[in-house]
Design a protein around this motif. Structure first.
Motif, PDB file in Angstrom:
ATOM      1  N   UNK A  14       2.008  42.929  40.201  1.00 46.20           N
ATOM      2  CA  UNK A  14       1.606  42.112  39.063  1.00 46.20           C
ATOM      3  C   UNK A  14       1.926  40.643  39.347  1.00 46.20           C
ATOM      4  N   UNK A  15       0.914  39.806  39.260  1.00 50.99           N
ATOM      5  CA  UNK A  15       1.083  38.374  39.496  1.00 50.99           C
ATOM      6  C   UNK A  15       0.788  37.643  38.188  1.00 50.99           C
ATOM      7  N   UNK A  16       1.778  36.889  37.700  1.00 47.59           N
ATOM      8  CA  UNK A  16       1.627  36.157  36.445  1.00 47.59           C
ATOM      9  C   UNK A  16       1.209  34.723  36.724  1.00 47.59           C
ATOM     10  N   UNK A  17       0.128  34.296  36.085  1.00 43.86           N
ATOM     11  CA  UNK A  17      -0.325  32.909  36.161  1.00 43.86           C
ATOM     12  C   UNK A  17       0.073  32.223  34.858  1.00 43.86           C
ATOM     13  N   UNK A  18       0.976  31.254  34.908  1.00 41.45           N
ATOM     14  CA  UNK A  18       1.459  30.633  33.667  1.00 41.45           C
ATOM     15  C   UNK A  18       0.378  29.788  32.999  1.00 41.45           C
ATOM     16  N   UNK A  19       0.609  29.489  31.740  1.00 45.39           N
ATOM     17  CA  UNK A  19      -0.304  28.619  31.000  1.00 45.39           C
ATOM     18  C   UNK A  19      -0.342  27.238  31.647  1.00 45.39           C
ATOM     19  N   UNK A  20      -1.511  26.606  31.597  1.00 42.69           N
ATOM     20  CA  UNK A  20      -1.675  25.272  32.194  1.00 42.69           C
ATOM     21  C   UNK A  20      -2.963  24.658  31.654  1.00 42.69           C
ATOM     22  N   UNK A  21      -3.159  23.371  31.961  1.00 37.36           N
ATOM     23  CA  UNK A  21      -4.398  22.674  31.638  1.00 37.36           C
ATOM     24  C   UNK A  21      -5.266  22.622  32.893  1.00 37.36           C
ATOM     25  N   UNK A  22      -6.586  22.861  32.707  1.00 39.36           N
ATOM     26  CA  UNK A  22      -7.513  22.891  33.827  1.00 39.36           C
ATOM     27  C   UNK A  22      -8.763  22.087  33.482  1.00 39.36           C
ATOM     28  N   UNK A  23      -9.464  21.638  34.501  1.00 43.59           N
ATOM     29  CA  UNK A  23     -10.799  21.067  34.318  1.00 43.59           C
ATOM     30  C   UNK A  23     -11.798  22.197  34.176  1.00 43.59           C
ATOM     31  N   UNK A  24     -12.633  22.129  33.147  1.00 41.94           N
ATOM     32  CA  UNK A  24     -13.567  23.220  32.859  1.00 41.94           C
ATOM     33  C   UNK A  24     -15.023  22.774  32.879  1.00 41.94           C
ATOM     34  N   UNK A  25     -15.310  21.611  33.457  1.00 42.98           N
ATOM     35  CA  UNK A  25     -16.691  21.180  33.591  1.00 42.98           C
ATOM     36  C   UNK A  25     -17.211  20.431  32.378  1.00 42.98           C
ATOM     37  N   UNK A  26     -18.506  20.278  32.322  1.00 40.02           N
ATOM     38  CA  UNK A  26     -19.140  19.447  31.302  1.00 40.02           C
ATOM     39  C   UNK A  26     -19.333  20.220  29.996  1.00 40.02           C
ATOM     40  N   UNK A  27     -19.392  19.466  28.910  1.00 36.95           N
ATOM     41  CA  UNK A  27     -19.783  20.035  27.627  1.00 36.95           C
ATOM     42  C   UNK A  27     -20.308  18.907  26.750  1.00 36.95           C
ATOM     43  N   UNK A  28     -21.002  19.284  25.689  1.00 36.95           N
ATOM     44  CA  UNK A  28     -21.575  18.287  24.789  1.00 36.95           C
ATOM     45  C   UNK A  28     -21.336  18.708  23.353  1.00 36.95           C
ATOM     46  N   UNK A  29     -21.367  17.738  22.470  1.00 31.32           N
ATOM     47  CA  UNK A  29     -21.288  17.988  21.038  1.00 31.32           C
ATOM     48  C   UNK A  29     -22.210  16.996  20.347  1.00 31.32           C
ATOM     49  N   UNK A  30     -22.960  17.480  19.405  1.00 24.16           N
ATOM     50  CA  UNK A  30     -23.876  16.612  18.680  1.00 24.16           C
ATOM     51  C   UNK A  30     -23.978  17.093  17.240  1.00 24.16           C
ATOM     52  N   UNK A  31     -24.556  16.242  16.399  1.00 25.16           N
ATOM     53  CA  UNK A  31     -24.661  16.657  15.016  1.00 25.16           C
ATOM     54  C   UNK A  31     -25.229  15.592  14.100  1.00 25.16           C
ATOM     55  N   UNK A  75      -2.346  39.313  36.459  1.00 23.77           N
ATOM     56  CA  UNK A  75      -3.350  39.976  37.285  1.00 23.77           C
ATOM     57  C   UNK A  75      -2.672  41.057  38.117  1.00 23.77           C
ATOM     58  N   UNK A  76      -3.212  42.251  38.068  1.00 22.84           N
ATOM     59  CA  UNK A  76      -2.667  43.365  38.839  1.00 22.84           C
ATOM     60  C   UNK A  76      -3.486  43.550  40.107  1.00 22.84           C
ATOM     61  N   UNK A  77      -2.806  43.477  41.269  1.00 25.16           N
ATOM     62  CA  UNK A  77      -3.457  43.609  42.569  1.00 25.16           C
ATOM     63  C   UNK A  77      -2.999  44.897  43.249  1.00 25.16           C
ATOM     64  N   UNK A  78      -3.947  45.632  43.810  1.00 24.93           N
ATOM     65  CA  UNK A  78      -3.623  46.875  44.533  1.00 24.93           C
ATOM     66  C   UNK A  78      -3.252  46.507  45.964  1.00 24.93           C
ATOM     67  N   UNK A  79      -2.012  46.714  46.325  1.00 27.44           N
ATOM     68  CA  UNK A  79      -1.543  46.413  47.681  1.00 27.44           C
ATOM     69  C   UNK A  79      -1.857  47.579  48.618  1.00 27.44           C
ATOM     70  N   UNK A  80      -1.623  48.784  48.165  1.00 28.45           N
ATOM     71  CA  UNK A  80      -1.929  49.976  48.971  1.00 28.45           C
ATOM     72  C   UNK A  80      -2.486  51.036  48.045  1.00 28.45           C
ATOM     73  N   UNK A  81      -3.681  51.550  48.305  1.00 29.58           N
ATOM     74  CA  UNK A  81      -4.261  52.573  47.437  1.00 29.58           C
ATOM     75  C   UNK A  81      -3.532  53.914  47.586  1.00 29.58           C
ATOM     76  N   UNK A  82      -3.696  54.740  46.620  1.00 28.23           N
ATOM     77  CA  UNK A  82      -3.141  56.089  46.683  1.00 28.23           C
ATOM     78  C   UNK A  82      -3.841  56.882  47.790  1.00 28.23           C
ATOM     79  N   UNK A  83      -3.117  57.799  48.429  1.00 31.24           N
ATOM     80  CA  UNK A  83      -3.696  58.646  49.493  1.00 31.24           C
ATOM     81  C   UNK A  83      -3.635  60.104  49.072  1.00 31.24           C
ATOM     82  N   UNK A  84      -4.607  60.870  49.548  1.00 29.93           N
ATOM     83  CA  UNK A  84      -4.730  62.282  49.192  1.00 29.93           C
ATOM     84  C   UNK A  84      -5.019  63.094  50.446  1.00 29.93           C
ATOM     85  N   UNK A  85      -4.652  64.369  50.419  1.00 31.65           N
ATOM     86  CA  UNK A  85      -4.986  65.247  51.550  1.00 31.65           C
ATOM     87  C   UNK A  85      -6.383  65.802  51.361  1.00 31.65           C
ATOM     88  N   UNK A  86      -6.776  66.681  52.275  1.00 27.29           N
ATOM     89  CA  UNK A  86      -8.149  67.206  52.241  1.00 27.29           C
ATOM     90  C   UNK A  86      -8.426  68.013  50.990  1.00 27.29           C
TER      91      UNK A  86
END
Length: 565
Positions: free
Chosen positions: A428-445, A405-416
């Motif tokens: 640039x902030x890197x979030x490594x791979x991991x396992x997360x809870x992603x809520x409910x889901x269903x499967x049927x057939x 994820x790229x975060x803007x710490x200070x924006x560019x500045x311009x004159x008049x």
């Protein structure tokens, strides 16, 4: 490593067996082979894995199985009915064999050498512990005095030798192109041995596998990509048991090399026990009860799992089954089954505790110690060859790859006048791979499977949120014997596979390419004990991308010969 190194590599396994033998003689228990509980209203499929017509067990138990991304030696998981592979529990010779760290069971290294396999469908499996809501697979090693040899395309070589009824050795090698973005040939080697012996009133079963798998597209220490990759692993199980008592150990080790340099390794083990009994209170009432437990270890991490179970079969007008399992960390499950003639109905709950790999990760996957467990309910109703199923999960555990994820710490500045004064400052902030809870889901057939004389037909419909699971599956086979020669033709197709995050489809294409395969088998059994078999696999020479970067193999030929005495 070669089979000659077994004594050194599996010395802890042998020591465990010696301890088990000592325990056996300290207990005067009845000498019978253990019988798994067969409960009311479940669909049970039993097969004998045949080395003449298949290579791995998953090809025998999943008739629609077509290709493995990466070829022989790559990961093969059992994900019946649209559920994840971790929702199926595998027992090998009476002890749970899913990898203690990841809870997966890799059938890709389970080379066929005479196993009997029983598949218990859906929610019927909840009595077998945490995470078995999508079913349970029971693998039993057998040994028949025989010699089997097999040669095939891609330099496939297979030989299995069982000089006695208690020892068997199997060696398998093949060469193939793992990825579709290069022409490099990759080798897979698998050597395995097993022992089945009576020890006093008990049966001792030992199984050990040593494998090496070349594969492509791994990372070097400097994070550049390389096609010189190797996984060198060992898998082993040992169990000793009788009708009332089982104790065993599972070990799984894997080391990964890039350009000949070890990059990381995983090591896991499980010590397991189970004790119980079945009592017939009357002709119409049967009770099974017991306790089991395990200590799982993954690298430096440990986890204890234990519980008590009770299963009651009763017959009053209808056949009923009620099952309850109570375990530590709230690993509880309930099951109810009803059966009348061809009609059956069952419902079961499941609790899957986050496994050690999901919680602690490894060199490439970040830890997440705040993971919540998965809880689900499975339903199945059917009549004869037809069944409807549905799984509801309140909380899923999913893998998420790393991202920046790229975060803007200070924006560019311009004159008049719009002239740039200072450059934009980003981070640039890197979030490594991991396992997360992603809520409910269903499967049927829906599932239909039946046989009419020489013709067998299976149809499946999967409606699931899981990616790359085919919505429609069809398998049709015909087999007949003419003048002492066996003929079989089998067609399997997987249709409308939903793409995943890294699947890039041509514009206007909604699903991944269909997977279709036509196999032809011709075999002859001779009275002398010789069995000869010829196979054409993928006779129509279909080549389809199974996963990004991995395509199916083209047409393959295989000639197999076995002699039994």
């Amino acid at each position: 490593m070669k089979i000659s190194n077994f004594d050194r590599n599996f010395m802890p396994l042998y020591l465990t067996a010696i301890v088990m033998v000592a325990l056996c003689f300290a207990n005067d228990l009845k000498a019978e082979d253990i019988e798994e509980v067969v409960v009311v209203a479940q669909q049970v499929e039993t097969t004998e894995a045949d080395a003449l017509t298949s290579t791995t067990i998953v090809e025998s138990i999943l008739p629609e199985f077509t290709w493995t991304a990466g070829g022989s030696g790559a990961f093969q998981g059992y994900n019946e009915r649209g559920a994840q592979t971790v929702h199926t529990t595998v027992y090998k010779n009476g002890i749970p064999a899913n990898t203690p760290g990841s809870a997966w069971y890799d059938f890709g290294h389970e080379i066929v050498s005479g196993q009997n396999v029983k598949v218990i469908s859906g929610a019927n499996g909840v009595m077998y512990g945490s995470g078995s809501i999508a079913g349970t697979v029971l693998i039993e090693d057998t040994i028949e005095r025989s010699i089997t040899s097999k040669l095939g395309s891609n330099s496939e070589r297979y030989i299995s030798v069982a000089p006695t009824s208690w020892f068997q050795y199997t060696d398998y090698t093949t060469e193939q192109q793992a990825r579709n973005d290069n022409t490099e040939i990759d080798t897979y080697e698998n050597q395995s041995a097993k022992i089945i012996a009576d020890v006093g009133d008990f049966t001792l079963i030992m199984s050990a596998t040593d494998y090496a798998y070349d594969y492509d597209n791994c990372y070097t220490a400097g994070w550049s990509q390389s096609n010189d990759c190797l996984q060198d692993g060992e898998k082993s199980t040992v169990s000793i048991r009788n009708e009332y008592f089982t104790i065993g150990r599972t070990e799984d080790k894997a080391e990964y090399y890039t350009e000949g340099v070890s990059t990381y390794q995983n090591e896991s083990s499980r010590d397991y026990f189970r004790a119980g009994d079945t009592v017939d209170l009357s002709n119409l009432l049967q009770v099974t009860y017991g306790v089991d437990g395990s200590k799982d270890q993954y690298n430096e991490h440990e986890q204890d799992n234990y519980g008590a179970f009770l299963s009651v079969n009763a017959e009053f007008a209808l056949k009923y089954n009620f099952g309850i399992r109570v375990g530590n960390a709230d690993q509880n499950a309930l099951r109810l089954g009803v059966e009348s003639g061809n009609f059956f109905l069952n419902v079961g709950t499941s609790f899957r505790r986050p496994n050690l790999y999901e919680v602690h990760g490894d060199s490439w996957v970040s830890a997440n110690e705040d993971l919540l467990p998965e809880e689900g309910t499975g339903y199945e109703v059917g009549y004869g060859a037809i069944s409807l199923f549905m799984y509801d999960f309140e909380e899923a555990i999913e893998y998420a790859s790393g991202y920046t994820t790229t975060t803007i710490i200070a924006p560019a500045t311009y004159d008049a006048d719009g002239n740039l004064l200072t450059e934009e400052v980003t981070e640039d902030v890197y979030t490594p791979a991991a396992y997360y809870n992603t809520g409910s889901y269903s499967t049927q057939g829906f599932r239909f499977a039946n046989t009419w004389g020489p013709v067998s037909l299976m149809l499946k419909v999967n409606d699931t949120d899981q990616v790359r699971i085919p919505e429609y599956v069809a398998v049709i086979s015909w087999e007949q014997n003419y003048n002492g020669v066996d003929y079989k033709i089998k067609y399997a197709g997987q249709f409308d596979r939903t793409p995943g995050q890294y699947d890039f489809l041509p514009e206007g294409q909604e699903f991944l390419d269909d997977l279709k395969k036509l196999n032809v088998y011709v075999g002859k059994k001779f009275s002398s004990g010789i069995n000869l078999n010829f196979t054409i696999e993928n006779a129509t020479d279909q080549e389809v991308e199974v996963l990004p970067g991995y395509s199916s193999q083209g047409r393959e030929y295989r000639l197999a010969l076995t002699y039994t005495w």
